[in-house]
Design a protein around this motif. Structure first.
Motif, PDB file in Angstrom:
ATOM      1  N   LYS A  36       0.839  -1.198   0.000  1.00 33.27           N
ATOM      2  CA  LYS A  36       0.000   0.000   0.000  1.00 33.27           C
ATOM      3  C   LYS A  36       0.872   1.246   0.000  1.00 33.27           C
ATOM      4  O   LYS A  36       1.937   1.264   0.606  1.00 33.27           O
ATOM      5  CB  LYS A  36      -0.886   0.047   1.255  1.00 33.27           C
ATOM      6  CG  LYS A  36      -1.936  -1.038   1.360  1.00 33.27           C
ATOM      7  CD  LYS A  36      -2.779  -0.792   2.610  1.00 33.27           C
ATOM      8  CE  LYS A  36      -3.863  -1.815   2.781  1.00 33.27           C
ATOM      9  NZ  LYS A  36      -4.698  -1.543   3.995  1.00 33.27           N
ATOM     10  N   TRP A  37       0.367   2.280  -0.661  1.00 31.93           N
ATOM     11  CA  TRP A  37       1.075   3.565  -0.642  1.00 31.93           C
ATOM     12  C   TRP A  37       2.532   3.416  -1.058  1.00 31.93           C
ATOM     13  O   TRP A  37       3.423   4.033  -0.504  1.00 31.93           O
ATOM     14  CB  TRP A  37       0.954   4.223   0.738  1.00 31.93           C
ATOM     15  CG  TRP A  37      -0.450   4.265   1.235  1.00 31.93           C
ATOM     16  CD1 TRP A  37      -1.494   4.929   0.669  1.00 31.93           C
ATOM     17  CD2 TRP A  37      -0.981   3.582   2.366  1.00 31.93           C
ATOM     18  NE1 TRP A  37      -2.643   4.696   1.388  1.00 31.93           N
ATOM     19  CE2 TRP A  37      -2.356   3.877   2.433  1.00 31.93           C
ATOM     20  CE3 TRP A  37      -0.420   2.763   3.349  1.00 31.93           C
ATOM     21  CZ2 TRP A  37      -3.186   3.390   3.436  1.00 31.93           C
ATOM     22  CZ3 TRP A  37      -1.249   2.260   4.342  1.00 31.93           C
ATOM     23  CH2 TRP A  37      -2.613   2.572   4.377  1.00 31.93           C
ATOM     24  N   GLU A 134      -4.400   7.141   4.758  1.00 33.12           N
ATOM     25  CA  GLU A 134      -3.553   7.507   3.630  1.00 33.12           C
ATOM     26  C   GLU A 134      -2.849   8.841   3.877  1.00 33.12           C
ATOM     27  O   GLU A 134      -1.693   9.035   3.466  1.00 33.12           O
ATOM     28  CB  GLU A 134      -4.391   7.589   2.346  1.00 33.12           C
ATOM     29  CG  GLU A 134      -4.970   6.285   1.882  1.00 33.12           C
ATOM     30  CD  GLU A 134      -6.199   5.833   2.686  1.00 33.12           C
ATOM     31  OE1 GLU A 134      -6.629   4.689   2.522  1.00 33.12           O
ATOM     32  OE2 GLU A 134      -6.721   6.650   3.491  1.00 33.12           O
ATOM     33  N   SER A 170      -9.246   3.173  -1.083  1.00 34.07           N
ATOM     34  CA  SER A 170      -7.972   3.674  -0.589  1.00 34.07           C
ATOM     35  C   SER A 170      -7.139   4.281  -1.711  1.00 34.07           C
ATOM     36  O   SER A 170      -6.500   5.326  -1.539  1.00 34.07           O
ATOM     37  CB  SER A 170      -7.182   2.550   0.090  1.00 34.07           C
ATOM     38  OG  SER A 170      -5.906   2.999   0.498  1.00 34.07           O
TER      39      SER A 170
END
Length: 211
Positions: A36-37, A134, A170
């Motif tokens: 993620k990210w 986030e 997300s």
């Protein structure tokens, strides 16, 4: 193991060995691995627990709710004076990771229990809005961005947080944060004029459409 994480670690010129050690360590605690990210992230039943980071001067293990941990060994660091929830453990060599292995695993297990218990971080945000994960990650990865956001008026902060949180996915929340990053650095609100031609400053009146 997530293939995206393997690729991420293999491409690190400076911290690949350290990140691999940290990866193996957190996985041995029973966490699920995802990407993620643009970073390796570890979860329990879909809830974020820790994330790995690679920076110029160090790599780190970052706890999403680190502020809620007891930190009995005093190893947690606040990355940026305005960071409210996350705490990191920075590393510069593998020996340091090996030495702290029992402590790190104990902290990870504690973080898992914090997440299972449903504990929430009391964020100091406009109208007590909850900071999107986030945005918290973006702050952890860029202290200057966090300082720019915190320098905005409470109303502007609130506008951004409502806009970012309004996205269901997300990936969309992350995309919105990246899209408005430069505007935040410029001290502009979500609906502020950036072309300089608005007749209703600081708000945008659509003048940019006719330039």
């Amino acid at each position: 193991m997530d293939n995206n994480v393997s690729e991420f670690i293999s491409k690190q010129e400076k911290w690949s060995h350290e990140l691999q050690l940290l990866r193996e360590m957190v996985l041995s605690c029973g966490l699920e691995e995802t990407f993620k990210w643009r970073a390796p992230c570890y979860t329990i039943k879909g809830k974020n627990v820790v994330i790995l980071g690679a920076f110029k001067d160090f790599c780190c293990l970052s706890f999403f709710k680190g502020v809620l941990l007891k930190d009995s060994e005093g190893i947690l660091k606040q990355q940026g004076e305005n960071t409210q929830s996350g705490r990191i453990v920075p590393f510069t060599d593998t020996a340091e990771i090996h030495r702290l292995k029992p402590v790190i695993k104990a902290y990870v297990f504690e973080a898992i229990e914090v997440e299972k218990s449903g504990q929430k971080v009391e964020f100091n945000t406009p109208d007590e809005l909850e900071l999107p994960d986030e945005l918290e990650v973006a702050f952890q990865q860029d202290a200057e961005f966090q300082n720019a956001f915190q320098s905005l008026t409470p109303g502007r902060q609130k506008g951004y947080m409502l806009f970012f949180s309004g996205a269901k996915q997300s990936a969309t929340r992350t995309s919105r944060i990246e899209k408005y990053r430069s505007r935040i650095f410029d001290g502009k609100g979500l609906h502020d004029c950036v072309c300089g031609h608005s007749k209703k400053m600081p708000s945008c009146d659509g003048s940019h459409k006719y330039l």
